[in-house]
Enzyme design. Structure first.
Site, short mmCIF file in Angstrom:
data_model
loop_
_atom_site.label_atom_id
_atom_site.label_comp_id
_atom_site.label_asym_id
_atom_site.label_seq_id
_atom_site.Cartn_x
_atom_site.Cartn_y
_atom_site.Cartn_z
CB SER A 112 -22.61 -38.95 63.51
OG SER A 112 -22.84 -38.87 64.91
CE LYS A 113 -29.63 -42.65 62.69
NZ LYS A 113 -30.46 -42.64 63.89
NE ARG A 114 -23.72 -43.45 66.88
CZ ARG A 114 -22.41 -43.34 66.65
NH1 ARG A 114 -21.62 -42.81 67.56
NH2 ARG A 114 -21.89 -43.74 65.52
#
Ligand code: GLU
Length: 505
Positions: free
Chosen positions: A265-267
């Site tokens: 994910s972007k996270r």
């Protein structure tokens, strides 16, 4: 005669383009090119609540950067236009109504409060999720439970309603995925998905089936996260009478985070310090910019090559492929079933390989922006010489500035770093003497300069090894860089002498 291959990438314009999305584009593209087919870009923007301004243009820019240009799209047009679902709104209702007429779909008038109440009441524990399905539909306000007159009255009174698919009970839904083989679903676990919303817009489920049919899509590649939607789509293909034309599906393996399990994910990118989007994405709603591979200094060819290998290989162990090679070698049967762990170090390795194999003349244009940004606009000839000297130390494009700034700007060298414990009177005297020699030195080439330095060492009882590091730090400001006499040659007499003087005083 077999049908012409037609594939599509169907993003929803809701934000940055994840590298998994680019890989989906790539596999579509490779398959289309290998089979003389068409590659369609269709914008799935029916969810108005998730619309983000600029996201569509951004997606197209990403495709352009990667060199994966569609044959048909909202911009280039094509025989099946429009390619934006919001502009096709009027087409979908007729199919939803056909399904209602056949008894495969129904009108549902439930309000948000009624839906919430049903979920609250039926929830057995906090983990159970209550679906609108064959069990629960019977207690709700829909055209299955209300009389025809009641339904008519509600519709005539303008009561908002959605149209839901009526998923059959006790059926096994089967389809053959090109990557995973036969996949079966128990219809009792599938919910009655909304097909048409109260505002008349179709949901993704209806729109994707209608458009894949109308646009004559033959093969559909999409991420594994869409697998749970497949049974609904399959039923729709069947109920609409189009099953013979249903595309062959390929659900692509997930791209996994490097540590642990789960989708990257972007996270994860923020946490581990690497991008997950193809290009910088500025979210106008949050006023927040998320970094991309392009801005980090990846070459699009390297990025694409790296993505090709995230979930596929040709079995030969080869890792560097030109686009033409990818097109000729790509085979769906060699796409892995399991998820592919993303490895940022490996991604950088690909970029390094591409930089090394790119002609210096081509790199000139690619790296110039990094020099301009710092206020330098060197001639092509100068940049070519710098590139030739530092290329092998560069992995990302901005490294050319980091590795080459000292050719254009005198470093801030701290004299005490050079005059360390090993510094002595002899070294001081050598540099002082050499400076006077350099002043008269005519042949300003690395070989002649090296010779001149060597010739003067013996008088001070020094060896070449004694002066190389001090000289490097004087010229470069650090313990890195290409051959020190090459550097002296390129920065020229005056600059070389100034940098030496600055340290020895
Ligand atoms: N609109 C879907 C998405 O945003 C497309 C899924 C599909 O290809 O069917 O990814």
């Amino acid at each position: 005669m077999s049908k012409k291959v037609r594939v599509r990438f169907a993003p929803s314009p809701t934000g940055g383009l994840h590298l998994g999305g680019v890989r989906t584009v790539l596999y579509n593209y490779l398959f289309a090119r290998a089979n003389g087919g068409d590659f369609v870009l269709r914008i799935e923007d029916t969810d108005q609540t998730r619309f983000v301004p600029g996201a569509e243009e951004y997606i197209m820019d990403c495709l352009k950067w990667c060199g994966l240009n569609p044959d048909e799209s909202p911009v280039v047009g094509g025989p099946y236009a429009p390619y934006r679902q919001s502009e096709r709104k009027a087409m979908y209702r007729e199919y939803a109504m056909q399904l209602v007429g056949q008894g495969n779909a129904y009108l549902a008038f439930d309000t948000t409060e009624e839906l919430e109440e049903m979920r609250r009441e039926l929830k057995v524990d906090e983990h159970s999720s209550v679906q609108y399905d064959h069990r629960t539909r019977k207690r709700m306000r829909n055209s299955l439970t209300l009389s025809a007159d009641e339904v008519n009255d509600l519709v005539n009174a303008g009561t908002p309603y959605v149209i839901r698919i009526k998923v059959p009970e006790n059926q096994t839904i089967v389809f053959t995925d090109m990557i995973r083989g036969n996949i079966t679903f128990d219809s009792n676990l599938v919910d009655d998905k909304v097909l048409l919303k109260a505002d008349g817009m179709p949901t993704y489920h209806l729109a994707v089936v209608v458009d894949d049919y109308l646009m004559k899509i033959t093969h559909a590649f999409r991420g594994e996260e869409w697998l749970p939607s497949a049974p609904v789509h399959l039923l729709l293909w069947e109920y609409l009478g189009w099953i013979a034309d249903m595309p062959q599906w390929a659900h692509l393996p997930l791209i996994l985070k490097p540590d642990g399990n789960g989708k990257l994910s972007k996270r994860d990118g923020d946490r581990l310090g690497f991008p997950v989007f193809a290009m910088n994405w500025h979210d106008p709603n949050k006023n927040e910019t998320t970094g991309g591979f392009r801005e980090m200094g990846f070459m699009p060819q390297a990025f694409v090559n790296m993505l090709a290998l995230l979930g596929w290989n040709d079995g030969s162990g080869q890792e560097i492929f030109s686009m033409d090679e990818l097109i000729s070698r790509f085979q769906i049967s060699r796409i892995h079933k399991g998820g592919a762990k993303f490895d940022f170090e490996k991604a950088k390795w690909f970029n390094n390989q591409y930089i090394q194999q790119t002609a210096d003349e081509t790199l000139v244009a690619l790296v110039r922006p990094y020099f301009l940004e710092k206020g330098h606009n060197p001639s092509d000839a100068m940049l070519l010489k710098v590139i030739a000297l530092i290329k092998d130390r560069c992995t990302l494009l901005p490294d050319f500035w980091a590795q080459g700034s000292f050719f254009f700007e005198a470093p801030e060298t701290d004299p005490t770093v050079v005059k360390d414990a090993k510094w002595n009177e002899n070294k001081q005297m050598f540099f002082e003497t050499w400076l006077t020699k350099l002043n008269e030195h005519a042949d300003w080439t690395d070989i002649a300069l090296e010779q001149s330095a060597t010739d003067n060492l013996a008088a001070f009882g020094l060896k070449k090894g004694d002066i190389m590091l001090p000289l490097r730090i004087m010229l470069v400001g650090g313990k890195f860089g290409p051959g020190v006499f090459h550097i002296a040659e390129l920065i020229g007499k005056e600059e070389t002498m100034n940098r030496i003087k600055k340290v020895i005083g």
